[in-house]
Enzyme design. Structure first.
Site, PDB file in Angstrom:
ATOM      1  NE  ARG A 279      17.586 -12.210  -9.445  1.00 41.86           N
ATOM      2  CZ  ARG A 279      17.598 -13.412 -10.335  1.00 41.86           C
ATOM      3  NH1 ARG A 279      16.681 -14.077 -10.552  1.00 41.86           N
ATOM      4  NH2 ARG A 279      18.749 -13.416 -10.906  1.00 41.86           N
TER       5      ARG A 279
ATOM      6  CE1 TYR B 267       1.740   5.803   1.803  1.00 47.71           C
ATOM      7  CE2 TYR B 267       2.331   4.574  -0.171  1.00 47.71           C
ATOM      8  CZ  TYR B 267       2.702   5.270   0.889  1.00 47.71           C
ATOM      9  OH  TYR B 267       4.159   5.405   1.407  1.00 47.71           O
TER      10      TYR B 267
ATOM     11  CG  ASP C 289      -2.172  -1.244   1.166  1.00 48.21           C
ATOM     12  OD1 ASP C 289      -2.012  -1.501   2.216  1.00 48.21           O
ATOM     13  OD2 ASP C 289      -1.617  -0.366   0.522  1.00 48.21           O
TER      14      ASP C 289
ATOM     15  CE  LYS D  50       4.592   2.985   5.667  1.00 42.65           C
ATOM     16  NZ  LYS D  50       3.658   3.080   4.692  1.00 42.65           N
TER      17      LYS D  50
HETATM   18  C1  LIG Z   1       3.655   2.869   3.421  1.00 41.05           C
HETATM   19  C2  LIG Z   1       2.592   2.304   2.641  1.00 41.05           C
HETATM   20  C3  LIG Z   1       2.672   1.687   1.364  1.00 41.05           C
HETATM   21  C4  LIG Z   1       4.026   1.617   0.579  1.00 41.05           C
HETATM   22  O1  LIG Z   1       5.232   0.777   1.329  1.00 41.05           O
HETATM   23  P1  LIG Z   1       6.502   1.191   1.270  1.00 41.05           P
HETATM   24  O2  LIG Z   1       6.976   0.133   2.259  1.00 41.05           O
HETATM   25  O3  LIG Z   1       6.838   2.582   1.920  1.00 41.05           O
HETATM   26  O4  LIG Z   1       7.038   0.954  -0.131  1.00 41.05           O
HETATM   27  C5  LIG Z   1       1.734   1.149   0.504  1.00 41.05           C
HETATM   28  N1  LIG Z   1       0.481   1.426   1.394  1.00 41.05           N
HETATM   29  C6  LIG Z   1       0.042   1.895   2.324  1.00 41.05           C
HETATM   30  C7  LIG Z   1      -1.200   1.838   2.878  1.00 41.05           C
HETATM   31  C8  LIG Z   1       1.343   2.567   3.174  1.00 41.05           C
HETATM   32  O5  LIG Z   1       1.084   3.039   4.381  1.00 41.05           O
END
Ligand SMILES: *Cc1c(COP(=O)(O)O)cnc(C)c1O
Length: 380
Positions: free
Chosen positions: A46, A98, A170, A195
């Protein structure tokens, strides 16, 4: 090291046991200590795991940051960043955030006394007006989802530095191939690695990157104390995906441009949102802070009928109808009935999410096949 070399080499020097070219998957929960405290840098997985360390170093290096911390999802990464704050602290964020970030902010952290404001971040005056003695953080996203608005990170970082706030970006939609927010003055960058970064639609993961040693210590403490860490197998898969990030992003951007231009000329299409168009309202900022414009394209139908949009996304073949984005395969989505369903129609329409809005995550297939696919869906 340049970007394409970093994707392949950063974070991993050599495997001392066998000379393996790939970082081994250390599928272990704990590591042996010779005597209490006498170990090789790892105690319990962890706190730290050697496969995870390679990924954390790799991603930090791509973002031109010193420290990286991986989490079990993008949202777990967001969770860790907000835990830097205390009750009474205020965060200024964007009104087209988001959906999952909006949910954790308002449904989880507001309960713990953290206050969130959602403003039009394309206008920095809206941000400045809200700053008071309790403001601690600006949370930005660029390009935004699904309208692909662009926010000026450098401009925000000036405001943030002047008022001693933390600027978080982000960077999920852009990836460090398209923009590096730390170079533009951001304090913290986060990603849903799920992503574009991992890029193959085969895992869920997040990361936090920063330069400041004090912030890094705090994030490491939260990562270990709260424990939302990814396993070594997923870290290995993410590392494998990242090796082709530069090649994929180049092709996503090329295909995205071809599809955006095709849609713009289509008689059934109303608006096309893609930051590479000269008449996109923030094109000048996109051009300044991004290396290319990516593979996300949103558009509306001239008819603006909900059913026409639902028919369209149900009749594509290569553009699979699914949540998520950024994988090698093309995806399509209908925000009004999927990601933005919970938002009242009048509210969502204020930010441009009309009934016929369709969002494409353009993959890296041959673009001729993708165009034929869209052409067929338009004709049904
Ligand atoms: C998908 C996404 C998230 C969240 O990520 P997860 O891996 O699904 O928890 C946060 N910000 C953006 C812009 C996203 O596209």
């Amino acid at each position: 090291m340049k970007f394409g070399t970093k994707t392949i080499h950063a974070g991993f020097a050599e495997d001392k046991t066998a000379g393996a070219i790939m970082p081994p998957i250390y599928q272990t929960s704990t590591c042996i200590q010779k005597s209490p405290g006498n170990h090789k840098g790892y105690e319990y997985s962890r706190t730290g795991n050697p496969t995870r360390t390679v990924l954390e170093k790799n991603v930090a290096s791509l973002e031109n940051g010193k420290h990286g911390f991986c989490f079990g999802s993008g949202l777990a990464a967001i969770d860790a960043i907000i835990k830097l704050l205390s009750p009474g602290d205020e965060v200024i964020s964007t009104n087209d955030l988001y959906g999952g970030s909006y949910r954790i902010f308002t449904k989880i952290f507001e309960k713990y006394g953290i206050i969130f404001h959602f403003v039009d971040m394309q206008n920095s005056n809206c941000v400045e007006k809200l700053i008071n003695k309790n403001t601690k953080m600006i949370w930005a996203e660029t390009p935004t989802n699904p309208m692909l608005n662009i926010v000026d990170v450098e401009e925000l970082s000036k405001i943030s530095k002047k008022n001693r706030l933390l600027l978080v970006v982000d960077n999920t939609f852009a990836t460090p191939y398209l923009q590096t927010p730390i170079d533009l003055g951001a304090d913290i960058v986060m990603h849903s690695l799920t992503k574009y970064m991992a890029g193959h639609s085969d895992l869920i993961m997040g990361v936090v990157i920063c330069n400041d040693n004090t912030i890094a210590e705090k994030i490491a403490f939260i990562q270990n104390s709260c424990g939302a860490v990814p396993g070594p197998m997923d870290c290995f898969l993410a590392l494998r995906g990242i090796k082709t990030l530069h090649i994929r992003m180049e092709r996503h951007s090329e295909n995205g441009e071809v599809i955006a231009r095709y849609l713009k000329n289509h008689h059934k299409v109303g608006q096309v949102y893609w930051p590479g168009f000269k008449n996109h309202k923030n094109h000048h900022i996109a051009k300044k802070q991004m290396n290319a414009f990516g593979g996300m394209v949103s558009f509306t139908l001239k008819s603006n009928k909900l059913n026409d949009a639902i028919n369209f996304v149900s009749n594509t073949h290569y553009f699979k109808l699914a949540e998520s984005l950024g994988g090698v395969e093309s995806l399509c989505g209908h925000p009004a009935s999927m990601t933005h369903l919970a938002i009242p129609k009048a509210e969502r329409e204020k930010t441009g999410v009309v009934d016929s809005l369709i969002r494409l995550s353009v993959g890296i297939e041959d673009v001729e096949d993708l165009i034929n696919d869209l052409e067929t869906a338009f004709s049904i």
